[in-house]
Design an enzyme around this catalytic site. Sequence first.
Site: not given
Ligand code: SAJ
Length: 446
Positions: A283
């Site tokens: 995403c």
């Molecule tokens: N990440 C960082 N720093 C952060 C947060 C994340 O480096 O502070 C990295 C993670 O390690 C990963 C990437 O970013 O590699 C994405 O992480 P994510 O926490 O955004 O997780 P996702 O990709 O699973 O995003 C999903 C999304 N959900 C949907 O699209 C329905 C996002 O909108 C959600 O906010 C997120 O999950 C969530 O909060 O878990």
Amino acid sequence: METLQRTHRDVTQQLLNKIQTKEAVIGVVGLGYVGLPLAVEKAKAGYKVIGFDVQESRVDMVNDGINYIGDVVDEELAMLTSTKQIRATTDYSLISEVDAVAICVPTPLDIYRQPDTSYVESSGKEIARFLHEGMLIVLESTTYPGTTEELLRPILESSGFTCGKEFHLAYSPERVDPGNKVFNTKNTPKVVGGVTPACTKVASALYRAVLEGEVHEVTSPSVAEMEKILENTFRNINIGLANEMAILCDKMNINVWEVIDAAKTKPYGFMAFYPGPGLGGHCIPIDPFYLTWKAREYNYHTRLIETAGEINNSMADFVLERSMKILNQEKKAMNGANIVILGVAYKKDIEDMRESPVIPILEKLDTAGARFTVVDPHVKTFRYMGGIVETHELSKEVLENADLVLLTTDHSAFDYELIAQHSPVLFDTRNAMKEHSSKVKTYHLL
Ligand code: SAJ
């Protein structure tokens, strides 16, 4: 005009009645991490559900009551399929039996980093073949603003039926966060935007009959498409800021994790994001570039989004440079070094490898002549450079043989005490060792 309006009103009222009495038969196209949980919730709400998927294996597993999606309860799926509340098929002609259908298919980027809407288009074409009067079609896949009305609507109207007259069309973005133990399909608020007010009305009525979360109506599919992109672009940009802060704090010899924890004490107007080895997932690295692509049509360059992407993508180089400096301090060369990689999934506690930021790091280590051993309790094997790499068990021996231990994914399942005791030199890109760093012989933090 009055006759047409009445017909349209009748068509809408007829569908509303079927939704109310649960007579409506619901279709879900795409039985993945979005579609299967949605199909289960609609069936649990009392609707007959027909799941459509191009993968025969998925269709067979659903019909055999075998679950393959973590967020779905095995027993619930088994019960719903045994009672025929849910059935799955690859045969789109069954769309003729369906009153409302949700399209939950992937919207990736192609090799040119351009939107790949081929799954939306092919689903729309199949639905158009069997579309009938009174139907509701809702697109749930994340996409650029304009997709529903500019791309999907004409495909569906190739059936000869007119949207807003004989059938209803809306957009409602999926908000599934796989593995999230608090927010799930049933309780996460839902945004709905229809092509006409009647389209919004029937789409909202169906979600309200199925979900517990608030159903928030907006005035068009484009508003709903854009709000979803904003949600995930917000994360992408802020993670980019955290990564830029990490790069600068490293130069200034300031602990960026301490800075963020201090900023977090502000009870309003701040939301913590953390640096890392890069940005993975299906995403966050993808969705903003659907908007970037569409913006070009309006001669607008989404500078902030592109810059954030450049910073996030630069983290692999940053990690490599830092690793080289650390080895140098140990009077070792990267070339020929044995690097142990802790974690290859794109984020903690999952096995998902899509867009994993660790892969570019492995490629750079390869190019620099280093050898690597990957440890990941959630990933047994993964595809790399056209081959398959097997991961190793975490052990004293694996750690002690390393010239450098590089922690890239902070899985809860890691034995951080063991890692601290037996890593000669550790570079922690996730601040995962915060409680153990003092026990590490030589510890470096992103
Ligand atoms: N990440 C960082 N720093 C952060 C947060 C994340 O480096 O502070 C990295 C993670 O390690 C990963 C990437 O970013 O590699 C994405 O992480 P994510 O926490 O955004 O997780 P996702 O990709 O699973 O995003 C999903 C999304 N959900 C949907 O699209 C329905 C996002 O909108 C959600 O906010 C997120 O999950 C969530 O909060 O878990």
